[in-house]
Design an enzyme around this catalytic site. Sequence first.
Site, PDB file in Angstrom:
ATOM      1  N   ASP A  12       0.801  -1.216   0.000  1.00 55.94           N
ATOM      2  CA  ASP A  12       0.000   0.000   0.000  1.00 55.94           C
ATOM      3  C   ASP A  12       0.835   1.268   0.000  1.00 55.94           C
ATOM      4  O   ASP A  12       0.332   2.350  -0.254  1.00 55.94           O
ATOM      5  CB  ASP A  12      -0.854   0.034   1.281  1.00 55.94           C
ATOM      6  CG  ASP A  12      -2.156  -0.700   1.112  1.00 55.94           C
ATOM      7  OD1 ASP A  12      -2.663  -0.757  -0.012  1.00 55.94           O
ATOM      8  OD2 ASP A  12      -2.665  -1.218   2.123  1.00 55.94           O
TER       9      ASP A  12
HETATM   10  C1  BGC Z   1       0.270   1.305   6.274  1.00 52.86           C
HETATM   11  C2  BGC Z   1      -0.156   0.115   5.471  1.00 52.86           C
HETATM   12  C3  BGC Z   1      -1.635   0.141   5.329  1.00 52.86           C
HETATM   13  C4  BGC Z   1      -2.078   1.459   4.735  1.00 52.86           C
HETATM   14  C5  BGC Z   1      -3.565   1.587   4.548  1.00 52.86           C
HETATM   15  C6  BGC Z   1      -0.256   2.563   5.650  1.00 52.86           C
HETATM   16  O1  BGC Z   1       0.085   3.655   6.452  1.00 52.86           O
HETATM   17  O2  BGC Z   1       1.666   1.329   6.394  1.00 52.86           O
HETATM   18  O3  BGC Z   1       0.285  -1.072   6.074  1.00 52.86           O
HETATM   19  O4  BGC Z   1      -2.061  -0.894   4.534  1.00 52.86           O
HETATM   20  O5  BGC Z   1      -1.631   2.527   5.522  1.00 52.86           O
HETATM   21  O6  BGC Z   1      -4.249   1.877   5.690  1.00 52.86           O
HETATM   22  C1  NOJ Z   2      -1.878  -3.677   5.374  1.00 51.15           C
HETATM   23  C2  NOJ Z   2      -3.017  -3.754   4.424  1.00 51.15           C
HETATM   24  O1  NOJ Z   2      -4.162  -4.167   5.095  1.00 51.15           O
HETATM   25  C3  NOJ Z   2      -2.739  -4.692   3.296  1.00 51.15           C
HETATM   26  O2  NOJ Z   2      -3.793  -4.676   2.383  1.00 51.15           O
HETATM   27  C4  NOJ Z   2      -1.444  -4.323   2.655  1.00 51.15           C
HETATM   28  O3  NOJ Z   2      -1.212  -5.209   1.625  1.00 51.15           O
HETATM   29  C5  NOJ Z   2      -0.317  -4.312   3.642  1.00 51.15           C
HETATM   30  N1  NOJ Z   2      -0.633  -3.422   4.709  1.00 51.15           N
HETATM   31  C6  NOJ Z   2       1.011  -3.916   3.039  1.00 51.15           C
HETATM   32  O4  NOJ Z   2       1.041  -2.571   2.691  1.00 51.15           O
END
Ligand code: BGC
Ligand code: NOJ
Length: 836
Positions: A515
Amino acid sequence: MNTKEYGYFDDAKREYVITNPRTPFPWINYLGNEDFFGLISNTGGGYNFYKDAKFRRITRYRYNSVPMDSVGRYFYIVDGAAVWNPGWKPCKTELDSYECRHGLNYTRITGAKNKVRASVLYFVPLGVKAEIQRLTLTNLSDDIKRLKLFSYAEWCLWNAATDGENFQRNLSTGEVEVERVNELTNERVNGWTAIYHKTEYKERRNHYAYYAVNCPVDGYDTDRESFVGLYNDLNEPQAVLAGHSTDSLAHGWSPIASHYIEVELAPGESRDFIFVLGYEENEEANKFAKDLSTFNVQLSTSLGERDHHIINKVRAHEVIERFATVEAVEAAFAELNALWDELLSKYRLESSDERLNRMVNIWNQYQCMITFCMSRSASFFESGVGRGMGFRDSNQDLVGFVHQIPSRARQRIIDIASTQFPDGGCYHQYQPLTKRGNNDIGGGFNDDPMWLIFGTTAYIRETGDFSILDEMVPWDNEPGTEVSLMEHLRISFDHVVKNVGPHGLPLIGRADWNDCLNLNCFSMDPNESFQTTGNKTEGSKAESLMIAGLFVYCGRQFVDLVESGKLSVERSSQVDSRKLREEIEKMCKAVEQYGWDGEWYLRAYDYYGNKVGSHENEEGKIFIESQGWCGMARIGAEKGMPEKALDSAAKLLDSEHGMVLNYPAYTTYHIELGEQSTYPAGYKENGGIFCHNNPWVIIAQTEAGRGNDAWALYKKIAPAWIADQDLHKVEPYVYCQMVAGKEAARPGEGKNSWLTGTAAWNWLTVSQHILGIRPTYEGLMVNPCIPSDLKEYTVTRKWRDAEYVITVKNPNGKQRPDQPTVLPYTPGRHEVEIVL
Ligand code: BGC
Ligand code: NOJ
């Protein structure tokens, strides 16, 4: 190394036992596995909600609170000068003994002080929208004990988001009712007392919450200030210190529910109190009580005399009355335990490795259920207001859960697919209450569509239920747009094919699984979120090798489905599997030609077409995701690419606690990479150990036949092997999303426990790829890839209407068999021995 222990596993009871309340972080558990949920920490902190942690929050929790872990459901016991709680908090009075047992959807907290023992069992009975709290008070002394008992729960005004911000309104809207039902029978006063939360009930809400106890009370409070006091904290509520409640009725401000009961216990005597914290809904036409003259009921409402809006409480009464006795509570508790016996009997391992058994037979499967229920919504790291059900997240979660209750996985697939757009793109998240896509985040994450193929094919392999492909599923929940689920899968595949960049690799869009790899974002405004800010996709060359691997891997799963020979003519004519194969082949070529860096797979091309994850880069030379996915898909296998990539990962990414996500971590902000480069080096997506994607490498290792390597990495991530609980900090019985990486300030420190795709992926890894028992369309495949010193194990696998007892023997220290065995599907019990 500091190896202070805060508890231990009690495998026979399937519990983790916490023996010291001062854990390095609240160690929590989840109550409920259907619609009514509770989060509960080892000191009683946490909250409840119905279905949706945002829209139907029942009790309050204060994130970012000092001390952490507040509010919760608390019991205060006053015994002479001593005031204490069974779970130590909030009073923090030193207890003579303390124990918290987190079990499967229940928690039992026991504290003792001055020869009084208080034990509370918390659970949500199956099919019930309420949390039961069975409090047992025992007098361990030789004298009569005169105790005062206070309960405490704080209501949330339903919408957890506005509850935390719209104070100008909230502090005026709170409304309650108190109902005392007393019956004089056999010289004893029986009955029960319930406090109702009815904020907004008179107008637009048809739901209410209640907190009841199965006895008359000596008082109550429903107004927080009256109970706690203006200048006090929850560790010294004024009413508790004064030794009686104030019978307050909340008019706005902060409504709470607190019962006050005077208890006299003879030496050795034990007494049970059953508290029920529940939620009910009424039909619009039936929401108000018609007859208020019920015998022996004393009713107080915060609206007073002119209140014509008394709640119709029939449904709550049913639950309160049903759980009025210890026998009823015990029966419901037994039912919950029996459900878990049944769920865990689907895959059972016997091996000489106690820790492996523990992960496989209890905790990994349990966590899969929790992530299936919660997605990423509500934990001590997820506020419950930010994220609902993730499209990619839920597809992955259901793969870890599908063997437990396939019918629920089936419904989930339909719900998820209903949030897809006609072009195959998807809402990235949806709200569990409404099941509608979440507009705050929207779509554009180009990995999302492929996960639907991943989830659906796993479901069909498990169940043999091809009829799911015939389900008519709408686009974006729009009635009238329904097409077959098969069509959704076809379009999902096509979405990748139609969105490739200059190298023929998939365009990344907003981001892929990572993400935080936001290649089109270019954000310089700290007030905007990387997840939602307007993307500069026009003319972008940003391509993802992770999606390429995902496409090849899941694309092949789609081909297998289409070529299974089990589809109806209508379904199989919808898709030309030769075409699918061609596209997959094309993608493999593109990866080999443009996605290979010499020693490992590249991670991406950025907006301008520059390499990401290459030895040419100064930082972020190598990433785990593409090694995992392209390795699992074995792209470039004839050229030895997967093996080389795995060697490079072992050399550059691996560490004592697992493999980091990228190396070296970024130390400066790269506007062309986005959020990833905002994290301090070694944390989260910037060089943290993502427990979620280590399994991809482990599976790639098993695909390469490297059982010893796979096992070594599996053990680094699995909670049962955590050596230093202080360092790890979060719960030692479940996976966390991230462990600080080798470049972090505290390598090995865990964060974001519970709600992570890590659970499903490790389950898949250990059950299907290491132990190697894998459902396929042809039969149950046995294809282990194990450490050479694992001599023997037995898996009992209930699969559809069959039960296979499979003993794998490894007398010659091999890592995998020469050939996989496929056991044809035949209902009944089968005993099989496989020698490597
Ligand atoms: C986090 C991710 C997460 C994303 C969406 C980011 O700040 O590091 O792990 O999936 O936010 O909420
Ligand atoms: C948490 C999110 O829920 C997931 O969808 C994502 O793939 C990982 N973070 C890695 O960014």
